[in-house]
Write a protein that holds these residues in place. Structure first.
Motif, PDB file in Angstrom:
ATOM      1  N   VAL A   3       0.847  -1.201   0.000  1.00  0.00           N
ATOM      2  CA  VAL A   3       0.000   0.000   0.000  1.00  0.00           C
ATOM      3  C   VAL A   3       0.882   1.250   0.000  1.00  0.00           C
ATOM      4  O   VAL A   3       0.676   2.182  -0.774  1.00  0.00           O
ATOM      5  CB  VAL A   3      -0.960   0.010   1.216  1.00  0.00           C
ATOM      6  N   HIS A   4       1.893   1.253   0.877  1.00  0.00           N
ATOM      7  CA  HIS A   4       2.777   2.411   0.952  1.00  0.00           C
ATOM      8  C   HIS A   4       3.643   2.516  -0.295  1.00  0.00           C
ATOM      9  O   HIS A   4       3.941   3.615  -0.746  1.00  0.00           O
ATOM     10  CB  HIS A   4       3.631   2.357   2.211  1.00  0.00           C
ATOM     11  N   ARG A   5       4.004   1.381  -0.831  1.00  0.00           N
ATOM     12  CA  ARG A   5       4.773   1.389  -2.075  1.00  0.00           C
ATOM     13  C   ARG A   5       3.950   2.030  -3.185  1.00  0.00           C
ATOM     14  O   ARG A   5       4.469   2.833  -3.962  1.00  0.00           O
ATOM     15  CB  ARG A   5       5.183  -0.032  -2.449  1.00  0.00           C
ATOM     16  N   GLU A  10       2.994   6.535  -6.771  1.00  0.00           N
ATOM     17  CA  GLU A  10       2.119   7.603  -7.269  1.00  0.00           C
ATOM     18  C   GLU A  10       2.787   8.971  -7.122  1.00  0.00           C
ATOM     19  O   GLU A  10       2.670   9.821  -7.996  1.00  0.00           O
ATOM     20  CB  GLU A  10       0.768   7.586  -6.555  1.00  0.00           C
ATOM     21  N   ILE A  11       3.495   9.179  -6.014  1.00  0.00           N
ATOM     22  CA  ILE A  11       4.252  10.429  -5.854  1.00  0.00           C
ATOM     23  C   ILE A  11       5.261  10.564  -6.986  1.00  0.00           C
ATOM     24  O   ILE A  11       5.362  11.620  -7.624  1.00  0.00           O
ATOM     25  CB  ILE A  11       4.952  10.483  -4.477  1.00  0.00           C
ATOM     26  N   CYS A  12       5.985   9.491  -7.254  1.00  0.00           N
ATOM     27  CA  CYS A  12       7.005   9.523  -8.311  1.00  0.00           C
ATOM     28  C   CYS A  12       6.403   9.804  -9.682  1.00  0.00           C
ATOM     29  O   CYS A  12       6.996  10.518 -10.495  1.00  0.00           O
ATOM     30  CB  CYS A  12       7.775   8.211  -8.345  1.00  0.00           C
ATOM     31  N   VAL A 103      -0.187  12.242  -0.742  1.00  0.00           N
ATOM     32  CA  VAL A 103       0.090  11.825   0.636  1.00  0.00           C
ATOM     33  C   VAL A 103      -1.167  11.898   1.509  1.00  0.00           C
ATOM     34  O   VAL A 103      -1.387  11.034   2.356  1.00  0.00           O
ATOM     35  CB  VAL A 103       1.236  12.680   1.229  1.00  0.00           C
ATOM     36  N   GLU A 104      -1.994  12.910   1.307  1.00  0.00           N
ATOM     37  CA  GLU A 104      -3.183  13.089   2.152  1.00  0.00           C
ATOM     38  C   GLU A 104      -4.181  11.936   2.040  1.00  0.00           C
ATOM     39  O   GLU A 104      -5.028  11.763   2.906  1.00  0.00           O
ATOM     40  CB  GLU A 104      -3.869  14.412   1.812  1.00  0.00           C
ATOM     41  N   ARG A 105      -4.069  11.127   1.000  1.00  0.00           N
ATOM     42  CA  ARG A 105      -4.983   9.991   0.827  1.00  0.00           C
ATOM     43  C   ARG A 105      -4.554   8.759   1.603  1.00  0.00           C
ATOM     44  O   ARG A 105      -5.310   7.803   1.707  1.00  0.00           O
ATOM     45  CB  ARG A 105      -5.108   9.647  -0.654  1.00  0.00           C
ATOM     46  N   VAL A 109       1.057   7.125   5.678  1.00  0.00           N
ATOM     47  CA  VAL A 109       2.133   7.869   5.025  1.00  0.00           C
ATOM     48  C   VAL A 109       2.110   9.322   5.504  1.00  0.00           C
ATOM     49  O   VAL A 109       3.160   9.916   5.767  1.00  0.00           O
ATOM     50  CB  VAL A 109       2.033   7.768   3.487  1.00  0.00           C
ATOM     51  N   THR A 110       0.919   9.892   5.661  1.00  0.00           N
ATOM     52  CA  THR A 110       0.794  11.245   6.205  1.00  0.00           C
ATOM     53  C   THR A 110       1.422  11.317   7.583  1.00  0.00           C
ATOM     54  O   THR A 110       2.172  12.247   7.895  1.00  0.00           O
ATOM     55  CB  THR A 110      -0.685  11.682   6.283  1.00  0.00           C
TER      56      THR A 110
END
Length: 117
Positions: A3-5, A10-12, A103-105, A109-110
């Motif tokens: 999930v964090h990956r 998605e950030i990348c 990140v807010e989703r 991670v937030t």
């Protein structure tokens, strides 16, 4: 975990871009609001700022590495100097708005980034 990956991927894919800057180009100038964190991928930049304590302009050379404006990810950030390309150079831009929208989703991670900041 996966999930964090997925969040990091998605950030990348949605919040990072590479920009090539020609010699003399200024990716940012003093007193402008930072819209991204930047890191030097290749090339040379000079960071020029005026230091009132010293009473003169200070120049710092960055070659093939350097991180600029990381604080923009965590708070309002106004540049205090000019970043000038000394040669054709590559900067990676982590866009503040795109970073936060991803990140807010993901609450875990937030939480991680809140502790880091």
């Amino acid at each position: 975990d996966s999930v964090h990956r997925a969040t990091m991927e998605e950030i990348c894919h949605s919040a990072i871009c590479e920009k090539i800057h020609s010699k003399g180009e200024e990716p940012f100038r003093s007193r402008t609001v930072a819209k991204s964190m930047l890191w030097l991928r290749s090339g040379k930049f000079t960071y020029k700022t005026f230091t009132p304590v010293v009473g003169k302009q200070v120049r710092t050379l960055f070659e093939d590495e350097g991180i600029f404006s990381e604080g923009a990810l965590w708070c309002f950030w106004e540049h205090r100097g000019n970043l000038i390309a000394n040669s054709q150079s590559s900067l990676m831009h982590l866009m503040v708005q795109g970073f936060h929208s991803v990140v807010e989703r993901d609450h875990e991670v937030t939480s991680f980034f809140t502790q880091y900041a």
